[in-house]
Design a protein around this motif. Structure first.
Motif, PDB file in Angstrom:
ATOM      1  N   ILE A  12       0.849  -1.205   0.000  1.00 27.37           N
ATOM      2  CA  ILE A  12       0.000   0.000   0.000  1.00 27.37           C
ATOM      3  C   ILE A  12       0.886   1.258   0.000  1.00 27.37           C
ATOM      4  N   GLY A  13       1.998   1.201   0.727  1.00 27.15           N
ATOM      5  CA  GLY A  13       2.896   2.366   0.802  1.00 27.15           C
ATOM      6  C   GLY A  13       3.410   2.782  -0.561  1.00 27.15           C
ATOM      7  N   LYS A  14       3.737   1.813  -1.384  1.00 28.79           N
ATOM      8  CA  LYS A  14       4.255   2.130  -2.720  1.00 28.79           C
ATOM      9  C   LYS A  14       3.160   2.774  -3.582  1.00 28.79           C
ATOM     10  N   LEU A 106       4.462   0.693  17.627  1.00 25.38           N
ATOM     11  CA  LEU A 106       5.581   1.602  17.948  1.00 25.38           C
ATOM     12  C   LEU A 106       5.813   2.703  16.920  1.00 25.38           C
ATOM     13  N   PRO A 107       5.777   2.414  15.611  1.00 18.62           N
ATOM     14  CA  PRO A 107       6.104   3.488  14.658  1.00 18.62           C
ATOM     15  C   PRO A 107       5.249   4.742  14.827  1.00 18.62           C
ATOM     16  N   THR A 108       3.948   4.584  15.012  1.00 24.72           N
ATOM     17  CA  THR A 108       3.081   5.771  15.147  1.00 24.72           C
ATOM     18  C   THR A 108       3.457   6.583  16.385  1.00 24.72           C
ATOM     19  N   SER A 147      -2.405 -11.445  18.407  1.00 28.05           N
ATOM     20  CA  SER A 147      -1.280 -10.494  18.457  1.00 28.05           C
ATOM     21  C   SER A 147      -1.502  -9.312  17.517  1.00 28.05           C
ATOM     22  N   TYR A 148      -1.927  -9.608  16.280  1.00 25.88           N
ATOM     23  CA  TYR A 148      -2.181  -8.527  15.308  1.00 25.88           C
ATOM     24  C   TYR A 148      -3.315  -7.638  15.822  1.00 25.88           C
ATOM     25  N   ARG A 149      -4.377  -8.287  16.272  1.00 26.42           N
ATOM     26  CA  ARG A 149      -5.557  -7.573  16.774  1.00 26.42           C
ATOM     27  C   ARG A 149      -5.181  -6.619  17.924  1.00 26.42           C
ATOM     28  N   SER A 151      -2.226  -5.464  18.689  1.00 28.69           N
ATOM     29  CA  SER A 151      -1.277  -4.407  18.294  1.00 28.69           C
ATOM     30  C   SER A 151      -1.999  -3.296  17.532  1.00 28.69           C
ATOM     31  N   LYS A 152      -3.037  -3.648  16.771  1.00 24.56           N
ATOM     32  CA  LYS A 152      -3.807  -2.612  16.051  1.00 24.56           C
ATOM     33  C   LYS A 152      -4.756  -1.896  17.023  1.00 24.56           C
ATOM     34  N   ALA A 153      -5.267  -2.609  18.031  1.00 26.95           N
ATOM     35  CA  ALA A 153      -6.088  -1.935  19.051  1.00 26.95           C
ATOM     36  C   ALA A 153      -5.225  -0.930  19.818  1.00 26.95           C
ATOM     37  N   HIS A 179      -8.511   2.339   7.856  1.00 28.82           N
ATOM     38  CA  HIS A 179      -8.611   0.896   7.549  1.00 28.82           C
ATOM     39  C   HIS A 179      -8.702   0.736   6.031  1.00 28.82           C
ATOM     40  N   PRO A 180      -7.704   0.070   5.421  1.00 19.27           N
ATOM     41  CA  PRO A 180      -7.708  -0.001   3.952  1.00 19.27           C
ATOM     42  C   PRO A 180      -8.625  -1.066   3.348  1.00 19.27           C
ATOM     43  N   GLY A 181      -9.222  -1.940   4.176  1.00 26.08           N
ATOM     44  CA  GLY A 181      -9.942  -3.080   3.602  1.00 26.08           C
ATOM     45  C   GLY A 181      -8.935  -4.138   3.191  1.00 26.08           C
ATOM     46  N   THR A 182      -9.436  -5.315   2.806  1.00 22.59           N
ATOM     47  CA  THR A 182      -8.498  -6.372   2.413  1.00 22.59           C
ATOM     48  C   THR A 182      -7.898  -6.000   1.069  1.00 22.59           C
ATOM     49  N   THR A 183      -6.595  -5.782   1.102  1.00 24.69           N
ATOM     50  CA  THR A 183      -5.885  -5.236  -0.059  1.00 24.69           C
ATOM     51  C   THR A 183      -4.878  -6.273  -0.546  1.00 24.69           C
ATOM     52  N   THR A 185      -1.869  -7.416  -1.205  1.00 26.06           N
ATOM     53  CA  THR A 185      -0.428  -7.204  -0.989  1.00 26.06           C
ATOM     54  C   THR A 185       0.128  -8.488  -0.382  1.00 26.06           C
ATOM     55  N   GLN A 186       1.436  -8.526  -0.197  1.00 31.02           N
ATOM     56  CA  GLN A 186       2.036  -9.735   0.399  1.00 31.02           C
ATOM     57  C   GLN A 186       1.495  -9.973   1.813  1.00 31.02           C
ATOM     58  N   LEU A 187       1.063  -8.900   2.479  1.00 28.69           N
ATOM     59  CA  LEU A 187       0.556  -9.036   3.859  1.00 28.69           C
ATOM     60  C   LEU A 187      -0.705  -9.892   3.918  1.00 28.69           C
TER      61      LEU A 187
HETATM   62  N1  LIG Z   1      -3.177  -5.585   3.027  1.00 34.26           N
HETATM   63  C1  LIG Z   1      -4.273  -5.646   3.753  1.00 34.26           C
HETATM   64  O1  LIG Z   1      -5.217  -6.405   3.449  1.00 34.26           O
HETATM   65  C2  LIG Z   1      -4.422  -4.786   4.975  1.00 34.26           C
HETATM   66  C3  LIG Z   1      -5.650  -4.823   5.662  1.00 34.26           C
HETATM   67  C4  LIG Z   1      -5.815  -4.037   6.797  1.00 34.26           C
HETATM   68  C5  LIG Z   1      -4.771  -3.237   7.226  1.00 34.26           C
HETATM   69  N2  LIG Z   1      -3.579  -3.233   6.539  1.00 34.26           N
HETATM   70  C6  LIG Z   1      -2.512  -2.383   7.056  1.00 34.26           C
HETATM   71  O2  LIG Z   1      -2.018  -1.540   6.029  1.00 34.26           O
HETATM   72  C7  LIG Z   1      -0.619  -1.285   6.243  1.00 34.26           C
HETATM   73  C8  LIG Z   1       0.145  -1.584   4.953  1.00 34.26           C
HETATM   74  O3  LIG Z   1       0.021  -2.977   4.691  1.00 34.26           O
HETATM   75  P1  LIG Z   1       0.470  -3.642   3.316  1.00 34.26           P
HETATM   76  O4  LIG Z   1      -0.627  -4.514   2.914  1.00 34.26           O
HETATM   77  O5  LIG Z   1       0.994  -2.615   2.388  1.00 34.26           O
HETATM   78  O6  LIG Z   1       1.658  -4.574   3.842  1.00 34.26           O
HETATM   79  P2  LIG Z   1       3.113  -4.865   3.235  1.00 34.26           P
HETATM   80  O7  LIG Z   1       3.040  -4.927   1.761  1.00 34.26           O
HETATM   81  O8  LIG Z   1       3.613  -6.033   3.982  1.00 34.26           O
HETATM   82  O9  LIG Z   1       3.919  -3.566   3.638  1.00 34.26           O
HETATM   83  C9  LIG Z   1       4.220  -3.304   4.975  1.00 34.26           C
HETATM   84  C10 LIG Z   1       5.392  -2.366   4.993  1.00 34.26           C
HETATM   85  O10 LIG Z   1       5.673  -2.025   6.345  1.00 34.26           O
HETATM   86  C11 LIG Z   1       7.075  -1.987   6.463  1.00 34.26           C
HETATM   87  N3  LIG Z   1       7.475  -2.095   7.860  1.00 34.26           N
HETATM   88  C12 LIG Z   1       7.102  -3.021   8.758  1.00 34.26           C
HETATM   89  N4  LIG Z   1       7.697  -2.752   9.943  1.00 34.26           N
HETATM   90  C13 LIG Z   1       8.428  -1.634   9.755  1.00 34.26           C
HETATM   91  C14 LIG Z   1       9.261  -0.873  10.587  1.00 34.26           C
HETATM   92  N5  LIG Z   1       9.464  -1.196  11.841  1.00 34.26           N
HETATM   93  N6  LIG Z   1       9.865   0.220  10.070  1.00 34.26           N
HETATM   94  C15 LIG Z   1       9.680   0.564   8.798  1.00 34.26           C
HETATM   95  N7  LIG Z   1       8.913  -0.122   7.950  1.00 34.26           N
HETATM   96  C16 LIG Z   1       8.295  -1.210   8.431  1.00 34.26           C
HETATM   97  C17 LIG Z   1       7.573  -3.145   5.623  1.00 34.26           C
HETATM   98  O11 LIG Z   1       8.949  -2.972   5.356  1.00 34.26           O
HETATM   99  P3  LIG Z   1       9.899  -4.221   4.980  1.00 34.26           P
HETATM  100  O12 LIG Z   1       9.722  -4.390   3.490  1.00 34.26           O
HETATM  101  O13 LIG Z   1      11.239  -3.762   5.374  1.00 34.26           O
HETATM  102  O14 LIG Z   1       9.407  -5.409   5.773  1.00 34.26           O
HETATM  103  C18 LIG Z   1       6.685  -2.947   4.401  1.00 34.26           C
HETATM  104  O15 LIG Z   1       7.255  -1.973   3.559  1.00 34.26           O
HETATM  105  C19 LIG Z   1      -0.204  -2.133   7.441  1.00 34.26           C
HETATM  106  O16 LIG Z   1      -0.233  -1.332   8.598  1.00 34.26           O
HETATM  107  C20 LIG Z   1      -1.289  -3.185   7.517  1.00 34.26           C
HETATM  108  O17 LIG Z   1      -1.462  -3.676   8.830  1.00 34.26           O
HETATM  109  C21 LIG Z   1      -3.400  -3.972   5.432  1.00 34.26           C
END
Ligand SMILES: NC(=O)c1ccc[n+]([C@@H]2O[C@H](COP(=O)([O-])OP(=O)(O)OC[C@H]3O[C@@H](n4cnc5c(N)ncnc54)[C@H](OP(=O)(O)O)[C@@H]3O)[C@@H](O)[C@H]2O)c1
Length: 235
Positions: A12-14, A106-108, A147-149, A151-153, A179-183, A185-187
């Motif tokens: 999502i960040g990209k 922690l990051p926030t 754990s995920y739940r 940490s997000k709470a 909340h991005p919804g199910t997206t 990504t590798q996550l």
């Molecule tokens: N995808 C979904 O379905 C979904 C649903 C609900 C919420 N979210 C939330 O949306 C956000 C983005 O998720 P995503 O799907 O884009 O996941 P992702 O593709 O796995 O990207 C997560 C990013 O977070 C980085 N990261 C993790 N810990 C870090 C740290 N301590 N310092 C700096 N960077 C860190 C990772 O870096 P590295 O590459 O170095 O590991 C990666 O770039 C997350 O907070 C996730 O919980 C996603």
């Protein structure tokens, strides 16, 4: 306009980084990566290395940027090669729990600590954290993924707490959880099997939805938790 995206190499960040570059061509854009620069990185973005869970890294990051209009934290963690989210409390380990807290909570907290002065403008500014609906205590109907739940709470509580403190110190800053919804990504990839295609979103779509919300929120909305649909979620 100056924008910082934490986790600019994530799924999502990209997409958010590309979205802001294309939508705000005059903006100065900073994006962070933790270990590896994206191979297809945009050269018109300033890339900075930071582990957002480390106090010293976030402090150093803040010193490299003078002021900001928008900070979007997309860092997060759900699973790795060794661990999957727990189906039952019997699978709980302190190590996995701490790993979740480290990336999801922690990051926030560290970003708020070191970037509050950067967001202190007379015009509207934004401090946005990607959370997840699963972190809503009120919305929790099915349990699991403890754990995920948790940490997000905890992240949600951090956002709410920061928003209250900043109502006085940074009255023009919108502190929001998203909340991005199910997206796709590798996550989410290992957990997509039972997700209907209409409920699995692209990172590009989710980025557009986030910016629809950003275009509407006012400082009076600070401390709210929004879904990608624009709906406000319960904490
Ligand atoms: N995808 C979904 O379905 C979904 C649903 C609900 C919420 N979210 C939330 O949306 C956000 C983005 O998720 P995503 O799907 O884009 O996941 P992702 O593709 O796995 O990207 C997560 C990013 O977070 C980085 N990261 C993790 N810990 C870090 C740290 N301590 N310092 C700096 N960077 C860190 C990772 O870096 P590295 O590459 O170095 O590991 C990666 O770039 C997350 O907070 C996730 O919980 C996603």
């Amino acid at each position: 306009m100056k924008i910082l995206i934490i986790g600019g190499n994530g799924g999502i960040g990209k997409a958010i980084t590309t979205y802001v570059r294309d939508t705000f061509p005059k903006a100065k854009i900073f994006a962070t990566y933790r270990s590896t620069l994206p191979e297809d990185k945009r050269v018109d973005i300033t890339w900075l290395k930071a582990n957002a869970s480390l106090d010293a890294d976030v402090k150093h990051l803040a010193k490299q940027i003078s002021d900001l209009d928008m900070l979007i934290n997309t860092a997060g963690f759900l699973h790795d090669a060794a661990n999957k989210p727990e189906k039952s409390i019997n699978e709980f380990t302190p190590e996995f729990f701490n790993q979740n807290l480290s990336s999801n909570t922690l990051p926030t907290l560290l970003l708020a600590k070191y970037f509050s002065n950067h967001l202190k403008a007379k015009h509207q500014t934004y401090f946005i954290s990607l959370s997840a609906r699963i972190g809503s205590i009120e919305d929790n109907q099915i349990g699991g993924w403890v754990s995920y739940r948790c940490s997000k709470a905890a992240l949600n509580m951090a956002v709410k707490t920061i928003s209250i403190e900043w109502q006085f110190k940074l009255p023009n800053c919108c502190v929001i959880a998203f909340h991005p919804g199910t997206t796709d990504t590798q996550l989410s990839r290992p957990f997509q099997k039972n997700v209907p295609p209409t409920k699995l979103f692209t990172s590009e779509y989710v980025s557009q939805q986030l910016f629809k919300i950003i275009s509407k929120v006012q400082p009076s909305d600070t401390g709210k938790f929004y879904s990608f649909t624009g709906e406000e979620l319960p904490w």
